[in-house]
Design a protein around this motif. Structure first.
Motif, PDB file in Angstrom:
ATOM      1  N   ARG A 122       0.819  -1.216   0.000  1.00 32.22           N
ATOM      2  CA  ARG A 122       0.000   0.000   0.000  1.00 32.22           C
ATOM      3  C   ARG A 122       0.852   1.265   0.000  1.00 32.22           C
ATOM      4  N   VAL A 123       1.905   1.284   0.837  1.00 31.88           N
ATOM      5  CA  VAL A 123       2.694   2.510   0.951  1.00 31.88           C
ATOM      6  C   VAL A 123       3.715   2.638  -0.172  1.00 31.88           C
ATOM      7  N   GLY A 124       4.020   1.526  -0.847  1.00 33.90           N
ATOM      8  CA  GLY A 124       4.913   1.583  -1.996  1.00 33.90           C
ATOM      9  C   GLY A 124       6.377   1.737  -1.665  1.00 33.90           C
ATOM     10  N   ARG A 125       6.785   1.356  -0.463  1.00 32.20           N
ATOM     11  CA  ARG A 125       8.202   1.399  -0.082  1.00 32.20           C
ATOM     12  C   ARG A 125       8.440   0.356   1.010  1.00 32.20           C
ATOM     13  N   PRO A 126       9.718  -0.014   1.265  1.00 36.27           N
ATOM     14  CA  PRO A 126       9.999  -1.039   2.274  1.00 36.27           C
ATOM     15  C   PRO A 126       9.569  -0.608   3.675  1.00 36.27           C
ATOM     16  N   VAL A 127       8.897  -1.499   4.395  1.00 38.29           N
ATOM     17  CA  VAL A 127       8.520  -1.241   5.787  1.00 38.29           C
ATOM     18  C   VAL A 127       8.782  -2.453   6.681  1.00 38.29           C
ATOM     19  N   MET A 128       9.078  -3.605   6.098  1.00 42.96           N
ATOM     20  CA  MET A 128       9.182  -4.824   6.893  1.00 42.96           C
ATOM     21  C   MET A 128      10.344  -4.793   7.887  1.00 42.96           C
ATOM     22  N   SER A 129      11.468  -4.225   7.492  1.00 39.91           N
ATOM     23  CA  SER A 129      12.604  -4.152   8.399  1.00 39.91           C
ATOM     24  C   SER A 129      12.249  -3.310   9.625  1.00 39.91           C
ATOM     25  N   ALA A 312       8.612 -13.392   0.068  1.00 42.73           N
ATOM     26  CA  ALA A 312       7.644 -14.490   0.007  1.00 42.73           C
ATOM     27  C   ALA A 312       6.229 -13.962  -0.167  1.00 42.73           C
ATOM     28  N   GLY A 313       5.936 -12.858   0.497  1.00 41.08           N
ATOM     29  CA  GLY A 313       4.583 -12.326   0.461  1.00 41.08           C
ATOM     30  C   GLY A 313       4.228 -11.604  -0.809  1.00 41.08           C
ATOM     31  N   SER A 314       5.232 -11.127  -1.548  1.00 39.76           N
ATOM     32  CA  SER A 314       4.906 -10.312  -2.721  1.00 39.76           C
ATOM     33  C   SER A 314       5.484 -10.837  -4.023  1.00 39.76           C
ATOM     34  N   GLY A 315       6.609 -11.544  -3.960  1.00 40.65           N
ATOM     35  CA  GLY A 315       7.309 -11.900  -5.189  1.00 40.65           C
ATOM     36  C   GLY A 315       6.639 -12.983  -6.000  1.00 40.65           C
ATOM     37  N   ASP A 316       6.111 -14.012  -5.335  1.00 39.70           N
ATOM     38  CA  ASP A 316       5.504 -15.122  -6.059  1.00 39.70           C
ATOM     39  C   ASP A 316       4.021 -14.911  -6.278  1.00 39.70           C
ATOM     40  N   ALA A 317       3.455 -13.981  -5.500  1.00 37.66           N
ATOM     41  CA  ALA A 317       1.999 -13.893  -5.457  1.00 37.66           C
ATOM     42  C   ALA A 317       1.462 -13.001  -6.549  1.00 37.66           C
ATOM     43  N   THR A 318       0.241 -13.253  -6.898  1.00 37.78           N
ATOM     44  CA  THR A 318      -0.497 -12.335  -7.746  1.00 37.78           C
ATOM     45  C   THR A 318      -1.628 -11.793  -6.911  1.00 37.78           C
ATOM     46  N   GLY A 319      -1.803 -10.475  -6.911  1.00 38.28           N
ATOM     47  CA  GLY A 319      -2.855  -9.905  -6.085  1.00 38.28           C
ATOM     48  C   GLY A 319      -2.348  -9.635  -4.693  1.00 38.28           C
ATOM     49  N   SER A 320      -3.255  -9.807  -3.702  1.00 40.25           N
ATOM     50  CA  SER A 320      -2.966  -9.446  -2.328  1.00 40.25           C
ATOM     51  C   SER A 320      -2.002 -10.407  -1.675  1.00 40.25           C
ATOM     52  N   ALA A 321      -1.250  -9.895  -0.696  1.00 37.39           N
ATOM     53  CA  ALA A 321      -0.381 -10.747   0.099  1.00 37.39           C
ATOM     54  C   ALA A 321      -1.181 -11.695   0.965  1.00 37.39           C
ATOM     55  N   ASP A 322      -2.477 -11.472   1.090  1.00 36.88           N
ATOM     56  CA  ASP A 322      -3.294 -12.333   1.923  1.00 36.88           C
ATOM     57  C   ASP A 322      -3.676 -13.629   1.228  1.00 36.88           C
ATOM     58  N   THR A 323      -3.403 -13.770  -0.068  1.00 36.71           N
ATOM     59  CA  THR A 323      -3.792 -14.992  -0.767  1.00 36.71           C
ATOM     60  C   THR A 323      -2.589 -15.899  -0.903  1.00 36.71           C
ATOM     61  N   THR A 324      -1.986 -15.946  -2.090  1.00 34.49           N
ATOM     62  CA  THR A 324      -0.819 -16.796  -2.285  1.00 34.49           C
ATOM     63  C   THR A 324       0.303 -16.420  -1.332  1.00 34.49           C
TER      64      THR A 324
END
Length: 381
Positions: A122-129, A312-324
């Motif tokens: 959503r924010v379009g920048r790294p926040v996980m660290s 893992a949450g964004s690279g392989d998935a299509t759509g939301s991180a809540d699915t794949t």
């Protein structure tokens, strides 16, 4: 668009505070039940086993109902489970309580990281660290408060019950402010078990190496300074403090560094830094090199796990991180936490057969593999 980043940051702080509070009161529980070190070590495997068994199931649940809903359920569960170990009257119920505590923590770990990936999108920048930095700060605060409470002679049951109540109240208020997930958070078809992709397996191996090293530092840094270098017990305890403070600092600035340099370059540089720091500490045994070496190791490991989860949450998935992505994070987390589970026993066994210095060489090898695996963080085309 509201992102709920601050509310999720509070959740990570609380999770860390719960972890730090429990870790600091383990000696009280050991004394209360009269557990010898070997028995205590076996009991302390229960949280990791509970977490590893729960994570794949929670990944599927996140994919079905969304990370926000799972986080909202896991926060009070984790808070309640914290109060249980200190009131168990014997070893068997203690193991059960610790398994429940680990399962609740593992579930929150997967759900909160999946939601963090959604916030990052959503924010379009790294926040996980930075979010993992909040966990580190919470851990330091929880352990520090626990030390102050213990010094006043307050028993673990009262202390941990108080932390549980505060966590439940603050956490409930925080999760109500989490942003609603984006597209794809509803029911997802084809929820059967799937074999993780090659990329997810490599991300899991990357996380495995990082958490193996973290587990080694948590359990063996003080032992190394005390038994090999010959420092006092108080000075030996500062080894893990140096590791933890450096890791917290690295995570708090990590998002800006990642945005500037990219995840692959950051992880490769950090892995080399951590491996070199620990190697010097082992090859030149002294108080100074030990403290600096473990601090460099903490700095090097700071961003590895957050980046593995984010990928893992964004690279392989299509759509939301809540699915794949939710299932991918669960797979990566499960493989990663096996490293934390195996580190104490494997290093302990090798130390028994050889020496503590030789055994900690396993952590050097694991850290040196991180730059080799760093290329998996590149976004697939």
């Amino acid at each position: 668009m509201p992102t709920g980043r601050e509310a999720l940051g509070v959740v990570f702080v609380l999770y860390g505070a719960v972890s730090g509070s429990w870790a600091a009161r383990i000696p009280w529980v050991q004394s209360a039940l009269g557990l010898d070190p070997g028995t205590l070590g076996l009991a302390l495997l229960a949280p990791a086993v509970g977490a590893v068994c729960t994570m794949p199931l929670v990944g599927r649940l996140v994919a079905r109902v969304g990370s926000r809903a799972v986080v909202r359920g896991c926060v009070p569960l984790l808070a309640g489970s914290l109060a249980l170990p200190a009131v168990m009257p014997a070893l068997p119920p203690l193991v059960g309580a610790l398994a429940l505590y680990g399962a609740a923590g593992g579930a929150l770990d997967v759900a909160a990281n999946a939601h963090g990936v959604e916030v990052e999108r959503r924010v379009g920048r790294p926040v996980m660290s930075g979010l993992h930095g909040m966990w580190s700060i919470g851990g330091l605060l929880g352990a520090g408060l626990a030390g102050a409470v213990a010094a006043r002679g307050i028993g673990a049951p009262v202390h941990l019950a108080s932390v549980a109540v505060a966590t439940g109240l603050i956490g409930t208020a925080a999760v109500l402010r989490l942003a609603h997930p984006g597209d794809g958070a509803g029911p997802v078809p084809a929820m059967g078990l799937r074999r993780p992709s090659r990329r997810v397996l490599l991300l899991g191996l990357l996380g495995f190496c990082a958490l193996f090293t973290e587990g080694a530092a948590a359990d063996w840094s003080a032992v190394y300074l005390r038994s090999v270098v010959g420092t006092s017990e108080g000075m030996a305890a500062t080894a893990f403090a140096a590791f933890s403070l450096a890791m917290a600092g690295g995570r708090l600035v990590g998002d800006r560094v990642i945005a500037a340099l990219g995840p692959v370059r950051v992880v490769r540089t950090a892995g080399c830094l951590g491996a070199a720091g620990l190697a010097v500490a082992l090859l030149v045994p002294s108080t100074a090199t030990g403290l600096v070496g473990f601090a460099l190791l903490g700095l090097g490991m700071a961003c590895v796990v957050p980046l593995a989860f984010a990928a893992a949450g964004s690279g392989d998935a299509t759509g939301s991180a809540d699915t794949t992505g939710g299932r991918a994070i669960a797979s990566v987390a499960t493989i990663s936490y096996l490293g934390w589970l195996l580190a104490p026993t494997s290093i302990g066994g090798l130390a028994q057969a050889t020496s503590v210095t030789t055994a900690l060489g396993l952590a050097v090898v694991a850290t040196a593999l991180i730059p080799v695996l760093g290329g998996v963080l590149r976004q697939p085309r």
